[in-house]
Design a protein around this motif. Structure first.
Motif, PDB file in Angstrom:
ATOM      1  N   LEU A   1       0.706  -1.216  -0.122  1.00 41.14           N
ATOM      2  CA  LEU A   1      -0.147   0.107  -0.098  1.00 41.14           C
ATOM      3  C   LEU A   1       0.745   1.396  -0.176  1.00 41.14           C
ATOM      4  N   LEU A   2       2.187   1.252   0.784  1.00 38.26           N
ATOM      5  CA  LEU A   2       2.919   2.462   0.871  1.00 38.26           C
ATOM      6  C   LEU A   2       3.612   2.868  -0.159  1.00 38.26           C
ATOM      7  N   LYS A   3       3.666   1.885  -1.310  1.00 37.77           N
ATOM      8  CA  LYS A   3       4.160   2.508  -2.803  1.00 37.77           C
ATOM      9  C   LYS A   3       3.280   3.707  -3.240  1.00 37.77           C
ATOM     10  N   ASN A   4       2.140   3.725  -2.676  1.00 35.97           N
ATOM     11  CA  ASN A   4       1.261   4.950  -3.106  1.00 35.97           C
ATOM     12  C   ASN A   4       0.820   5.660  -1.804  1.00 35.97           C
ATOM     13  N   LYS A   5       2.030   5.795  -1.009  1.00 36.39           N
ATOM     14  CA  LYS A   5       1.948   6.406   0.436  1.00 36.39           C
ATOM     15  C   LYS A   5       1.222   8.074   0.009  1.00 36.39           C
ATOM     16  N   GLU A   6       1.858   8.619  -1.016  1.00 34.07           N
ATOM     17  CA  GLU A   6       1.606  10.240  -1.177  1.00 34.07           C
ATOM     18  C   GLU A   6       0.007  10.329  -1.526  1.00 34.07           C
ATOM     19  N   LEU A   7      -0.582   9.553  -2.395  1.00 33.54           N
ATOM     20  CA  LEU A   7      -1.685   9.473  -2.919  1.00 33.54           C
ATOM     21  C   LEU A   7      -2.861   9.085  -1.745  1.00 33.54           C
ATOM     22  N   ILE A   8      -2.268   7.942  -1.109  1.00 38.29           N
ATOM     23  CA  ILE A   8      -3.432   7.556  -0.023  1.00 38.29           C
ATOM     24  C   ILE A   8      -3.412   8.056   1.190  1.00 38.29           C
ATOM     25  N   TYR A   9      -2.107   8.111   1.935  1.00 37.25           N
ATOM     26  CA  TYR A   9      -2.195   8.661   3.193  1.00 37.25           C
ATOM     27  C   TYR A   9      -1.450   9.963   3.509  1.00 37.25           C
ATOM     28  N   ASN A  10      -1.255  10.705   2.180  1.00 39.12           N
ATOM     29  CA  ASN A  10      -0.730  11.922   2.659  1.00 39.12           C
ATOM     30  C   ASN A  10      -1.654  12.874   1.600  1.00 39.12           C
TER      31      ASN A  10
END
Length: 675
Positions: free
Chosen positions: A402-411
């Protein structure tokens, strides 16, 4: 010749009367969902109603037809196609129901199941066929505001659009919004039965919530005036989540009529002076088509029961699917070819991804619950023991994907606006990603506090900002409550509380990246300082006349006593466990000027009284209407139970979020004396 013609005409009329008058697809003001009435035939011997049943529905022999104007009833005779009282085994089961013949004067009647749920009846059945819809009609049809209607709006495709978090890093506008909910085709027989509507607005930065409530007006409309801290899906009871943007006036059109599948109303459509209506209309369709929803509670339970070997690969697959949603070119093109704004497109995308993440969090949380074996004891409390067969999941493998898309999902600040309302934020902040704590020790090895761990590199993300903000605001709220109850003075903490909170707020702000979150914390601290110095604003000063009357109705009979209000329900396990654990407190306080008021809704009186008698629950048992309950939700600002409140001897609200079970009887006696 003339005599023969007249005789033939008379014979033809006679044959028509014998055959009966047939009305196909009759006009019906209100249709229940369990049967579709397709035809009515009027003969001298009977009134014949033909229709098709949904699976599980039945024809009851206590049914009557009632003249809508006079109330005269025409009795049930028999049914063909199914047996009376027996449920249909398949959807679309044809049936023919015979009643006594209607009087010639009847123009409109109701189909009534005597003594059963009024919503299951049919109202305003007219003895005339439904007119064919005209495309040229200028009459406003709320049902026309569907997906196709909004997709047909003129727009220029933004072919360069890609999902992004950048437009939202400087924050969102806040402001007033107006929501008007019209319940169309409401028969006069049911209008007085409709409950009030409540709405819950959430501020995810502070975790504060505000409630509003509205009654239906003469236009069958509920009007809700809301303060919106950021665009969001507002939860309305009983209409579910509705997307509302600050500054918008949103109209929702719906009906009491059930959908053919028995799920929800037959239609819900929207109109607004901004984009809110379009988002409410288009987003569900896109989520259905591109959201890759797989979560099913029963299947998830079965998967968890099989252990890590089955659960782990599924969670890893779902994590990959979340990334695939973001990379789905067909999904991107579909959004490009929609009239949604850039924000609207981004909101649909984050909603689809967030829903997938929620599936992961829910299963991971349920699996983690197997870590212990929990047994409920006779007093309502729970005993927990370690489960020796528990094998932990490898969540780093899941979150690593999931954190491969951390910027879009969690930031992504737009996460506070996505369609699951508060669920995605809640699961993220209190789950493994941000919810793990560790103890802090000094050089001597003495525990001096706790802090959250950063196992997944979430520092610097918007979600981490929300966690810091919610933690510090909750800390301020708890200190205000303790101050109000006199407990800071009692423990000698009051003099230093402002300095302590100033330092703690400063430390928190140092870790905040988002300017809007930082500003919210500063505003909360200003309110904290003011409330600490002045004792806070008196609760209840914004109540309406109706709300004050309700308060007095419940509280006035017990004036002269300190009151502990407990809002509960039979379906709430923690409520009943709390009541069980309070039994000794109630007994210890029986000679004091104190009353325990257990408040729930009238529809729970029978089961509630039995349960309380079986478990010897003392105190005052109070039952209120569902509308009164919604008023209390607004007055005391709660959306979940159990919920308690503290009331002084002169009937004033002292604390609207009071957990009596956290106090010993000696402490409660001091509070009773204080107030």
């Amino acid at each position: 010749m003339r005599f023969i013609t007249t005789t033939l005409l008379s014979l033809l009329v006679s044959l028509q009367v014998m055959a009966g008058k047939v009305i196909k697809n009759p006009v019906i003001e209100y249709s229940a969902s369990w049967m579709e009435i397709t035809e009515i035939e009027l003969t001298k011997e009977a009134t014949i109603v033909r229709g098709v049943l949904r699976q599980g529905s039945s024809i009851l022999n206590n049914t009557v037809l009632a003249d809508r104007n006079t109330g005269k009833e025409f009795k049930f005779l028999r049914v063909e196609g199914v047996k009376a009282q027996e449920r249909a085994t398949a959807d679309g089961t044809p049936c023919t129901i015979y009643f006594e013949p209607l009087d010639a004067s009847v123009k409109e009647f109701n189909y009534i199941e005597v003594g059963n749920n009024p919503l299951g009846n049919y109202y305003g059945i007219r003895l005339q066929p439904k007119a064919k819809a005209s495309k040229k009609s200028k009459v406003f049809d709320p049902e026309s505001l569907d997906f196709d209607y909004y997709m047909s709006r003129p727009f220029t495709p933004d072919t360069a659009w890609h999902f992004s978090n950048k437009p939202y890093k400087n924050g969102f506008p806040s402001g007033k919004a107006l929501v008007k909910i019209y319940v169309t085709k409401t028969p006069r027989e049911l209008a007085s039965m409709l409950p009030d509507v409540s709405a819950r607005v959430s501020d995810q930065i502070t975790r504060h919530e505000e409630n509003a409530v509205a009654s239906m007006d003469e236009n069958n409309c509920y009007t809700l005036e809301l303060d919106i801290p950021h665009q969001q899906f507002v939860y309305t009871n009983p209409f579910g989540d509705i997307y509302v943007a600050p500054g918008d006036t949103l109209e929702m059109f719906t009906t009491m009529e059930g959908a053919p599948d028995g799920r929800g109303p037959r239609f819900k459509t929207f109109r607004s002076n901004s984009e809110s209506a379009m988002i409410n209309t288009l987003l569900p369709k896109y989520l259905e088509k591109y959201g890759r929803k797989e979560y099913n509670y029963k299947e998830a339970e079965a998967m968890i029961a099989k252990g890590k070997d089955v659960t782990q690969p599924m969670l890893e697959r779902w994590a990959r699917q979340a990334n695939e949603i973001i990379a789905d070119e067909a999904f991107r093109q579909a959004l490009i070819n929609s009239p949604l704004s850039t924000m609207g497109k981004d909101l649909v995308m984050i909603s689809a991804v967030a829903n997938k993440c929620i599936e992961i969090e829910d299963v991971a949380d349920s699996y983690d619950y197997k870590k212990t074996i929990n047994t409920q004891l006779e007093d309502g409390s729970w005993k927990s023991e370690p489960n020796s067969n528990y094998v932990p999941l490898d969540l780093k493998a899941v979150y690593g994907t999931l954190l491969k898309n951390k910027e879009l999902i969690y930031n992504n600040p737009l996460a506070v606006s996505e369609s699951s309302q508060w669920v995605f934020v809640n699961r993220t902040l209190f789950g493994p990603l941000l919810g793990q704590w560790e103890t802090i020790t000094n050089e001597q090895g003495i525990i001096v506090g706790q802090r959250r761990r950063d196992d997944y590199g979430m520092v610097g993300t918007f979600m981490n900002d929300l966690r810091l903000s919610q933690d510090i605001v909750n800390h301020m709220d708890n200190n205000l409550k303790e101050d109000k109850l006199g407990r800071l003075d009692e423990h000698g903490h009051r003099d230093g509380i402002l300095d302590y909170m100033a330092n703690t707020v400063g430390e928190t702000l140092a870790g905040i990246q988002n300017v809007q979150v930082a500003q919210a914390i500063v505003n909360e601290y200003r309110n904290f300082v003011k409330a600490t110095e002045t004792g806070g604003d008196e609760k209840g000063n914004n109540w309406t006349e109706e709300q004050n009357a309700l308060w007095n109705k419940i509280v006035s009979p017990y004036k002269g006593n300190t009151l502990f209000l407990d809002f509960w329900a039979m379906s709430c396990g923690p409520c009943r466990a709390g009541m069980m654990s309070q039994k000794k407190l109630v007994e210890d306080m029986k000679d004091e000027a104190v009353k325990f008021l257990y408040i729930t809704t009238e529809d729970q009186k029978t089961s509630g009284e039995k349960w309380m008698a079986d478990n010897n629950i003392k105190g005052e048992h109070i039952y209120i209407t569902n509308n009164e309950w919604k008023q209390f939700e607004t007055m005391l600002n709660f959306t979940a139970i159990p919920r308690g409140a503290l009331v002084s001897k002169d009937g004033k609200l002292i604390e609207h979020d009071f957990h009596v079970g956290q106090f010993k009887s000696t402490e409660l006696k001091k509070l009773a004396e204080r107030f």
